[in-house]
Design an enzyme around this catalytic site. Structure first.
Site, PDB file in Angstrom:
ATOM      1  N   GLY A 519       0.831  -1.202   0.000  1.00  0.00           N
ATOM      2  CA  GLY A 519       0.000   0.000   0.000  1.00  0.00           C
ATOM      3  C   GLY A 519       0.857   1.239   0.000  1.00  0.00           C
ATOM      4  O   GLY A 519       2.068   1.199   0.220  1.00  0.00           O
ATOM      5  N   GLY A 521       0.254   4.971   1.548  1.00  0.00           N
ATOM      6  CA  GLY A 521      -0.673   5.866   2.244  1.00  0.00           C
ATOM      7  C   GLY A 521      -0.029   7.193   2.551  1.00  0.00           C
ATOM      8  O   GLY A 521       1.038   7.509   2.043  1.00  0.00           O
ATOM      9  N   GLY A 524       3.851   7.683   3.382  1.00  0.00           N
ATOM     10  CA  GLY A 524       4.725   6.530   3.402  1.00  0.00           C
ATOM     11  C   GLY A 524       4.235   5.362   2.576  1.00  0.00           C
ATOM     12  O   GLY A 524       3.086   5.326   2.144  1.00  0.00           O
ATOM     13  N   THR A 525       5.140   4.427   2.375  1.00  0.00           N
ATOM     14  CA  THR A 525       4.792   3.214   1.631  1.00  0.00           C
ATOM     15  C   THR A 525       4.749   2.059   2.617  1.00  0.00           C
ATOM     16  O   THR A 525       5.545   2.003   3.553  1.00  0.00           O
ATOM     17  CB  THR A 525       5.876   2.930   0.574  1.00  0.00           C
ATOM     18  N   VAL A 526       3.804   1.148   2.415  1.00  0.00           N
ATOM     19  CA  VAL A 526       3.624   0.046   3.346  1.00  0.00           C
ATOM     20  C   VAL A 526       4.078  -1.256   2.709  1.00  0.00           C
ATOM     21  O   VAL A 526       3.769  -1.522   1.540  1.00  0.00           O
ATOM     22  CB  VAL A 526       2.142  -0.074   3.772  1.00  0.00           C
ATOM     23  N   LYS A 540       5.533   0.358   7.652  1.00  0.00           N
ATOM     24  CA  LYS A 540       5.349   1.584   6.898  1.00  0.00           C
ATOM     25  C   LYS A 540       6.627   2.406   6.947  1.00  0.00           C
ATOM     26  O   LYS A 540       7.161   2.686   8.018  1.00  0.00           O
ATOM     27  CB  LYS A 540       4.202   2.380   7.511  1.00  0.00           C
ATOM     28  N   ASP A 632      -7.365  11.432   7.284  1.00  0.00           N
ATOM     29  CA  ASP A 632      -7.369  10.730   6.005  1.00  0.00           C
ATOM     30  C   ASP A 632      -8.208   9.460   6.092  1.00  0.00           C
ATOM     31  O   ASP A 632      -7.752   8.369   5.784  1.00  0.00           O
ATOM     32  CB  ASP A 632      -5.933  10.414   5.569  1.00  0.00           C
TER      33      ASP A 632
END
Ligand SMILES: *[C@@H]1O[C@H](CO)[C@@H](O)[C@H](O)[C@H]1NC(C)=O
Ligand SMILES: *[C@@H]1O[C@H](CO)[C@@H](O)[C@H](O)[C@H]1NC(C)=O
Ligand SMILES: *[C@@H]1O[C@H](CO)[C@@H](O)[C@H](O)[C@H]1NC(C)=O
Ligand SMILES: *[C@@H]1O[C@H](CO)[C@@H](O)[C@H](O)[C@H]1NC(C)=O
Ligand SMILES: *[C@@H]1O[C@H](CO)[C@@H](O)[C@H](O)[C@H]1NC(C)=O
Length: 796
Positions: A519, A521, A524-526, A540, A632
């Site tokens: 993901g 979000g 950041g990237t998960v 994350k 969010d």
């Protein structure tokens, strides 16, 4: 073979401690490894403070063995419990007494040194001493010099000490109340909270002479004697109600901020209160600012509420209190224009403009009415005598079932203010913090630690003892161990026991060099990862990681303390160099967005998800101590567990990344995702928790209609066609169709067929429409949403 193992154990101990210890207690035998005082009054040993978490403590020996409810009088490491495996208290040959967590990090020590033989001795008065092993030997350290929240008879309380309350009834870590000698030589009780601190005993509005104290004796000592008389050098004395009798006694600063003296007969279990410092415990300062008051009970903990007709000033900070949502000036404060609203059993103390005894309610009311600055009056009847206090400020409010009085608020006559007690009821459901700290989760890197050990055992049994090689192995093992030591130590200092610090290389390994992205979000990237203890996690990696390490850690620890069943669990973090990563629990079923697009959710599941998400947001928004805006909310950030319970993810990043802006309650930069963002963002209006309410409303509409909010809807309106957002589309329909039922039939997700519950769907649609109101004050807050949804939860 056995002898070679012993030899190894010896060597390991030898190297680990430099000098082997002369005595040690192990956490693994909490019932046997104890020290008892000669007559058996007190016991010292490892005391269980949570799941797999222990503190080294002294307690009154229990008659009926039930190791969970002893009366603890002292703790070595109340804020840093140790693991239930391989933790020890050891008296080293150097003369230092150290408490070691899981075999490798020191969490506490007496910092003593001596080359003489020493012993640890527990006196029958409850004093644990480290002394030279000979008659009248020199005493190096005494537990009486380092009290926690309790003083025992004959224990001197001096200027160098303070008592610090525990967090709650069964959570032993340090709370916010302190007993100490202040700079005026007065023994005082201080509320030392995260935002405000103030002395609440002796009453701050009294001058010293009125309190019966003396500030001239600078010796600053106090002591409870065995007969039950507490005496302090500032002339404060407290004679217990059972003074003179031979009893077991203790003086404790309780978690509610009051100091009480307890006593009990030898051979009995139950303590009774024989005296207390604060005669009116509800007068203890808490954390609620002006025009708000604190309610505090065992079930829901401590909470602040605004008085009716007032609004919270700062969502983040209860100490700022509440402001009136009406205006009254001296001109229109007449009897015709104002009325008084009663709030029972609530007291505000201090800031009295007047005081009248034996006034009737009517007289008191008129007294207040005549004074322009009077905004409320406190009225109390006590044994036939009445007390009337008109007030110009409402400070230090407290609700107590024991308080026989009321506050009467002066409000405009026409203004309708409804104050519902069920605000409180909702909170019970949403924000239970009761077992917050009890469930300490301890995780250790078992693999790496046991690896070398197992290898060594295998090696020795298989090949026999080749001593030289073994020495090399031990060195290698110890060298590795040293590194652990440093790392784990940092993790615990910061965050207590619930989560831990990871190294960057550990997380790199867990995510196979960040290969499995799941993901992307806010900020950041998960990635999916597998920890060395086989837990699957979501990791994350923050892009915007320009924060200093300590600042980042402070904020991470705030988030790490949040705990709600509908909030994704955070297990740890990593802050190394420029890397900032967060480690979360992993949800196999993916996000609400995935589930909606694959039609995996029937009607009942959708309702459950709507309710769970609302509860979580209510928790984030309305909790007393922590306050966090999500900013969010969207289906991608609502994860689904195996029971189809929602878990809100990505919370608190607004706080992590944008804290400074939050403090001014305005954001320099828009946050969130198009389609879910409240109008306040676009019109640059103050950002409040209502932005989350709006986004939540949009998510509800998506769940109802099955349409995505990120894609515009093509609307054919007679001749014209135009693109509209989901919200506008539903609003337009609503305008045309007056009846809720026909609206619902028009918008409901076609994949549900006729397989839905009309009443629930109507409720959901009604709530969704309220949440997406343009005007933020028209939107309900999240606890109201929970309430509305719960009303129909069990209908079907
Ligand atoms: C203990 O440490 C102190 C300070 O480090 C030192 O002055 C003292 O000599 C030491 N005592 C012994 C017995 O080693
Ligand atoms: C100060 O207090 C201590 C302890 O209560 C007492 O022994 C001493 O006499 C007092 N000193 C004076 C000057 O009153
Ligand atoms: C501890 O629990 C036992 C049994 O539940 C009870 O009899 C006893 O009074 C308790 N002791 C204390 C100090 O609360
Ligand atoms: C009272 O007067 C103030 C200004 O004098 C006005 O703003 C306010 O609306 C009035 N309140 C009521 C309830 O009439
Ligand atoms: C109030 O009334 C009580 C009983 O009638 C009386 O004892 C007391 O003195 C009165 N107090 C004052 C301040 O008048």
């Amino acid at each position: 073979m056995a002898s070679s193992l012993n030899f190894f154990t010896f060597l390991i101990l030898f190297f680990h401690f430099q000098h082997s210890s002369s005595f040690s207690l192990s956490v693994e035998k909490p019932e046997q490894d104890i020290i008892m005082s000669p007559k058996g009054t007190f016991t010292a040993g490892f005391y269980s403070v949570g799941e797999n978490a222990y503190s080294f403590a002294i307690w009154f020996t229990q008659i009926h063995k039930n190791l969970n409810n002893a009366t603890v009088v002292w703790m070595a490491n109340r804020d840093q419990p140790v693991n239930g495996k391989r933790s020890t208290l050891s008296l080293l040959k150097t003369g230092n007494l150290v408490l070691t967590d899981a075999g490798h990090s020191n969490v506490w020590s007496t910092n003593t040194n001596s080359s003489k033989p020493l012993e640890l001795f527990l006196y029958d008065i409850g004093n644990l001493v480290l002394r030279e092993r000979k008659t009248n030997g020199f005493i190096l350290w005494r537990s009486f010099d380092f009290p926690t929240d309790t003083l025992l008879p004959d224990q001197s309380f001096t200027r160098y000490m303070k008592l610090v309350s525990s967090k709650s009834d069964n959570v032993y870590s340090s709370g916010f109340y302190k007993l100490l000698f202040n700079n005026d030589n007065l023994l005082s009780l201080l509320y030392d909270g995260p935002q405000v601190s103030s002395i609440y005993w002796p009453y701050p509005w009294l001058v010293t002479s009125e309190t019966g104290r003396s500030s001239y004796n600078s010796s600053r000592v106090a002591k409870l004697d065995v007969w039950g008389n507490f005496r302090s050098s500032d002339d404060f004395t407290l004679k217990t109600s059972d003074y003179g009798a031979v009893l077991l006694r203790r003086l404790t600063l309780d978690f509610d901020g009051n100091v009480r003296v307890y006593s009990r007969k030898h051979g009995q279990e139950k303590w009774s209160i024989s005296g207390q410092f604060h005669q009116q415990p509800f007068k203890i300062h808490g954390i609620c600012g002006p025009n708000s008051f604190c309610i505090n009970n065992a079930r829901i903990g401590r909470k602040c509420l605004c008085v009716p007709g007032f609004r919270r000033i700062h969502n983040q900070d209860w100490s700022q209190g509440c402001k009136p949502s009406f205006q009254l000036s001296c001109n229109n404060k007449t009897e015709l224009e104002t009325r008084f609203q009663r709030l029972s059993r609530v007291q505000f103390y201090g800031y009295d403009d007047d005081y009248q005894a034996n006034y009737t309610y009517k007289q008191c009311k008129h007294l207040c009415m005549r004074m322009c600055q009077c905004i409320a009056f406190q009225y109390r009847l006590d044994l036939g005598v009445s007390y009337c206090y008109p007030k110009s400020q409402l400070q230090n409010g407290f609700s107590s079932p024991n308080f026989q009085g009321s506050i009467f608020l002066r409000l405009p006559k026409r203004k309708h203010v409804h104050f519902h007690e069920n605000v409180v009821k909702n909170d019970i459901l949403d924000c239970s913090r009761n077992n917050e700290v009890k469930q300490l989760r301890r995780s250790y890197v078992e693999d790496e630690e046991n690896g070398p050990m197992k290898f060594m055992l295998w090696f020795t049994s298989g090949l026999g003892v080749i001593e030289a090689l073994c020495f090399f192995m031990i060195w290698w093992f110890l060298f590795k161990n040293k590194k652990h030591f440093v790392r784990d130590n940092q993790g615990y200092v910061l965050a207590g026991a619930r989560f831990r610090k990871f190294t960057y290389s550990e997380l790199k390994l867990a995510t196979k060099c960040f290969s499995q992205e799941i993901g992307n979000g806010a900020g950041g990237t998960v990635y999916r990862g597998l920890l060395s203890d086989n837990r699957v996690v979501a990791i994350k990696r923050l892009h915007e990681a320009n924060k200093g390490e300590s600042e980042f850690l402070a904020e991470v620890s705030v988030i790490g303390r949040l705990n709600h069943m509908n909030l994704i669990g955070m297990w740890g973090y990593c802050a190394e160099g420029k890397h900032r990563l967060l480690v979360f629990e992993y949800m196999e079923k993916g996000s609400l967005a995935d589930n909606l697009s694959s039609n995996a959710l029937n009607w009942g599941k959708r309702y459950k998800i709507a309710l769970g998400t609302a509860k979580c947001l209510a928790y984030l928004h309305e909790e007393c101590l922590e306050w966090i805006l999500h900013c969010d909310i969207k289906p991608q950030n609502i994860l689904i567990d195996s029971n189809y319970q929602p878990k809100v993810a990505d919370f608190g990043l607004s706080k992590l990344l944008q804290r400074n802006n939050l403090d001014n309650s305005s954001f320099s930069r828009m946050r969130g995702t198009r389609g879910y963002m409240a109008p306040e963002w676009i019109f640059n209006l103050p950002i409040t928790s209502k932005v989350d309410v709006y986004s939540y409303g949009v998510v509800l509409l998506e769940m109802i209609t099955g349409k995505s909010a990120m894609i515009s809807i093509l609307i054919t309106d007679g001749e014209k066609t135009h693109n509209e957002s989901l919200v506008t589309w539903v609003r337009e329909k609503r305008r045309k169709l007056l009846e809720m039922k026909s609206l619902v039939e028009q918008i409901v997700d076609p994949t549900l067929g006729s397989n839905y519950d009309m009443v629930k769907l109507e409720t959901l649609t009604m709530v969704a429409l309220k949440c997406v109101e343009e005007e933020k004050d028209m939107r309900p807050n999240m606890s109201e949403v929970v309430e509305m949804l719960q009303t129909h939860e069990h209908d079907s």
